[in-house]
Enzyme design. Sequence first.
Site: not given
Lengths: 351, 351, 351, 351
Positions: D148, D241
């Site tokens: 990710c 993130h």
Amino acid sequence: MTDYPMPRRRKAKWPVAVLGATGAVGQMFVRLLANHPWFEITELAASERSAGKKYGEVTRWLDGPLPPATILNRRVIACDPGVVSAPIVFSALDAPVALEVETAFESFRMEPDVPLVIPEVNGDHLALIACQRQHRGWKGAIVTNANCSATVAAVALAPLHQKFGLKQLFLSTMQAVSGAGYPGVPSLDILGNVIPYIADEEQKLERELLKLLGTYADGEVTSAAFKVSAHTNRVAVEHGHTICMTIGFEESPTPESAIETMKSWDGLASTVGLPTRATHPLVVSDAVDRPQPRRDVNAGNGMTVTVGRVRRDAVLDLRMVAVGHNTVRGAAGGSVLNAELLATTGALDSA
Amino acid sequence: MTDYPMPRRRKAKWPVAVLGATGAVGQMFVRLLANHPWFEITELAASERSAGKKYGEVTRWLDGPLPPATILNRRVIACDPGVVSAPIVFSALDAPVALEVETAFESFRMEPDVPLVIPEVNGDHLALIACQRQHRGWKGAIVTNANCSATVAAVALAPLHQKFGLKQLFLSTMQAVSGAGYPGVPSLDILGNVIPYIADEEQKLERELLKLLGTYADGEVTSAAFKVSAHTNRVAVEHGHTICMTIGFEESPTPESAIETMKSWDGLASTVGLPTRATHPLVVSDAVDRPQPRRDVNAGNGMTVTVGRVRRDAVLDLRMVAVGHNTVRGAAGGSVLNAELLATTGALDSA
Amino acid sequence: MTDYPMPRRRKAKWPVAVLGATGAVGQMFVRLLANHPWFEITELAASERSAGKKYGEVTRWLDGPLPPATILNRRVIACDPGVVSAPIVFSALDAPVALEVETAFESFRMEPDVPLVIPEVNGDHLALIACQRQHRGWKGAIVTNANCSATVAAVALAPLHQKFGLKQLFLSTMQAVSGAGYPGVPSLDILGNVIPYIADEEQKLERELLKLLGTYADGEVTSAAFKVSAHTNRVAVEHGHTICMTIGFEESPTPESAIETMKSWDGLASTVGLPTRATHPLVVSDAVDRPQPRRDVNAGNGMTVTVGRVRRDAVLDLRMVAVGHNTVRGAAGGSVLNAELLATTGALDSA
Amino acid sequence: MTDYPMPRRRKAKWPVAVLGATGAVGQMFVRLLANHPWFEITELAASERSAGKKYGEVTRWLDGPLPPATILNRRVIACDPGVVSAPIVFSALDAPVALEVETAFESFRMEPDVPLVIPEVNGDHLALIACQRQHRGWKGAIVTNANCSATVAAVALAPLHQKFGLKQLFLSTMQAVSGAGYPGVPSLDILGNVIPYIADEEQKLERELLKLLGTYADGEVTSAAFKVSAHTNRVAVEHGHTICMTIGFEESPTPESAIETMKSWDGLASTVGLPTRATHPLVVSDAVDRPQPRRDVNAGNGMTVTVGRVRRDAVLDLRMVAVGHNTVRGAAGGSVLNAELLATTGALDSA
């Protein structure tokens, strides 16, 4: 827009103003009104400091996508009754400020001629508007937000009160930080913490809940007469008030019949189909650990109150937990829904 | 150590074992016992998986400075009654495991001959140990931790119950994640959230609170008889349970007399001076927004319960809020204090 | 107190004033000075609004036990150079306010004649005080706090820079909310969020780090000459700044020799034994996932910087992570340690 | 559905299986596929323990509204290649499990013949599928999720690398807890904390980023050759993130030209119009303090990466910050988009 035709053969949208448009609740108003089928924002009012500047420049946008450029580029005006011209005014002002500014707009939340309304629950109280206008010589309509925790509790309790009659009610809330506006609660106060105190909140919750669940007759609202006692707490949650309730009734229901009563309740019939109304204003969860604010706050676009953990109580009759969105259901969304209901009644026809 | 001379002319420290020594509460036991004037850790027991390895290698130390090297280097043993030899055993095992393992140690928390003790509150219930030993042929002494939220509530309520007699009690808790052990509550469940459910917690809290505030006579504890109803919630707090209480009494006190009663309470006289006891097991805060878990949890090294917001209630008599440290006051610290009290009574003399 | 005899045969404690005493850093000063063996708080200065009131009444105490009653009852004075009389003045004022108020006290942090000092790292820069006094005709001594993230980085890097020579440095910080003071960061901004921006922080960190690691000679500090680039972020942590560092050296060390260098470093010899100094100002953790702010921030009573994850870098030489307490090591504690070092040098003898 | 006609004159939707359907990423797959115009979930596979039970009964639904009843009532099957029959299989399995289970499905993320694809960035790498099939005798298509954080970084860097050529890259991430799945990160580890370590994450990020930005030619992907070094941190954020980047280029751009390059980039042309693609896969924010995970994570329904704070660097060329949704853009959404791209190329025609 085709889904929500203008009420009463009206052709043009109603122009609306938002007071306190730059704050947390004000932003929620702007979001809900940005593409509204019946209303069009024509004035964004805020503090003197912001007046004259573009809305997009003076607003620290807190959540989600930015509003359209037409709104971002609109010049903010001052919260001054001589300046605001829209016939419908939504107010997102914090209580202390509201007192001073709204005075000019002839509005006081707990005054007997000012309706405190959740459309599905007590939309009939809007009849007070007529008294208010007559009384005060006011032609437009100011729609105030009811206290957010009182609103969540009232939606959950309305069907039970209507059917079984509340007698005693103990509430303990866990309220989101957005309820305190922006900047509001300092992070040093709430990270990893609980604050078991919110100024004036317990009194507001107790008093407004009784008024919300009261009865309108002959130009007057009589508050409900059950006994209510609240603890109000602030927790590290962004949006969504959680309320633990222990309830004694006139006529004691089983948990099953209480659940059935809530599930089959749909609120005031005349609110069905209003643009901002949730399909189900009240939902009962079967999960053992729901409702939870982060997971249930956006049910029904923030207009649905979710109830769960309906169970027998060892002292009174029932215990249950409710979660609702404090700045949507409990503030901006509720106010817009009020105005929509007013629009269908003809009260805004001259506006 | 000179401050706390060994009781009853004893010369050597008592050897003690900690069951479940690697978990969150087990670590708290290790911290409290690492430099204890009367007790010395001789066995650290944990799961089969950890047995044989060094304590420091199998323990993910959660808070504060590491324990001394002698403890870090000690080999963990399995939680097996055939293996543990210390005469005093502290158990930090989670309830489901405890059931299976502690069975072997002849201990069941709600059995009539097992005392559920908070020394300052009901230290006299330790008299049950004698019955328990006779009954079960057990020579040592196992000290269990009472439920953490019941402990915090009991310390706050003990002086009021003693003086005014509780009649009805409504509780709503906001409990720290450390109460669920490690790994315990997943962060995806609690960040920015409230979980209005903790398995079996409401029943434990209601049942154990009545037992804690019950009366010992003739080899038997009679639970208190007031009515109690609880909501238990998990919040994003590391340590410290917060409990909102609404209380009805046999003899209604004013807030002022309730405060005075709590402030002047000092608990069972024989606990004064025990090494782990706080100078004041119960403190009343005057601040309008206290107690708060992050700010008050470490009062009295975690052994003090802080009460605040003592005020009149609109339905019953009083409302107030209590905060206490769930893994110190409500678990490891409480157990160590139990053992200290036992040590002064002579119950451990043969150990 | 017997542990830290007054330096240089002095008999009475030095009277000290704290500017900005009611804020987050000001409270930390009060805590550190409340029982200080050499200093005694005689003046607590804050905004005009607080002046004349008792310190305990105007201060929302943020952490831990309250200071003693003598401090709580002291009347706050205004931050006015004509009013403050103590010869030693600790300043906790926010930068923008400091500029205006401290001007009156003849202090500017980046002025060439004002030392920016971490005693263990560059205590010899205090020699600038002499120049400053001469230059400005100032008799007392004002001790400013260096930027908190620069301080944490400097303690971690000092031994490596001394031995291997820094050439290139990339920093990325994750800073606690207490670094922004109180009320500081709104909870609506930081709950479940990261803010990748702190006003002016990157410039301060880069510039002050070079000054801290610079060299004093002949009445002048020459900043270090390595290249430094920083990202500064705010995270939902109460206390403790975490800094990721990627480092290129003049002379490339192995991770093992870097660790050994840090472990054997003890800072400026003349700081050993100062009351506020940690036994080890720099600690290297072997754990794979340390340092962590919540678990390591209080090492050495908040005066120890903890370093970990020292490993080879794929582009430059080394990567590592440092954590330090921003309001103790990076603010109040550092300032008090500065004053203690000054006290031992004789610079305060006339005060 | 009319908006996204089936590609290549296909009439029926493709049946698809989801491996690991009950976990955090598996739930995201279910959400994205529940009303997909081209794909239809026919198999939900999970652990042996869940096999045979209804999906709704074994899944603790983590976010947002529940999937439709047809999905909730579907029986879960075991993750067994002999059982799964759908020609398209989406895998949400955690890496260690994936290794064992996916082996049976002939898929290894870093094997040279397995494409690691972000459609807009390197959709042409899907050509490897042909080699893979030939090589392994596999007829269906397994679509793995790339790491990710590598995905978020790659989307932000792709246009800059294409135009200016990356030479050196320093990354420091602040990653959401959902990246660790459910139950994943214990709340005791992350509340008020930062964990500066995620197992294997730095290596994966560095290695996969180079593969993602590599070049396909003649049945082979050659990884990009720039130097990259990462710090990876876990923070108390639910989704999203955040990555701080410091970048050196072959040909140094001004911040303005870098911004212009990113703003005008639209990714691989053949991905425009795919159902799951965001209108803008990469957005550059002008706000001084954006991107922020809580406020930008849902841009483009979670498929848009937001970049901000693009500024000159003191050591290399540029600094900037990127935020992207780790379980949508960085996992489930990316995989679905991969399958959509495959569908338009004819690679699934026989499926």
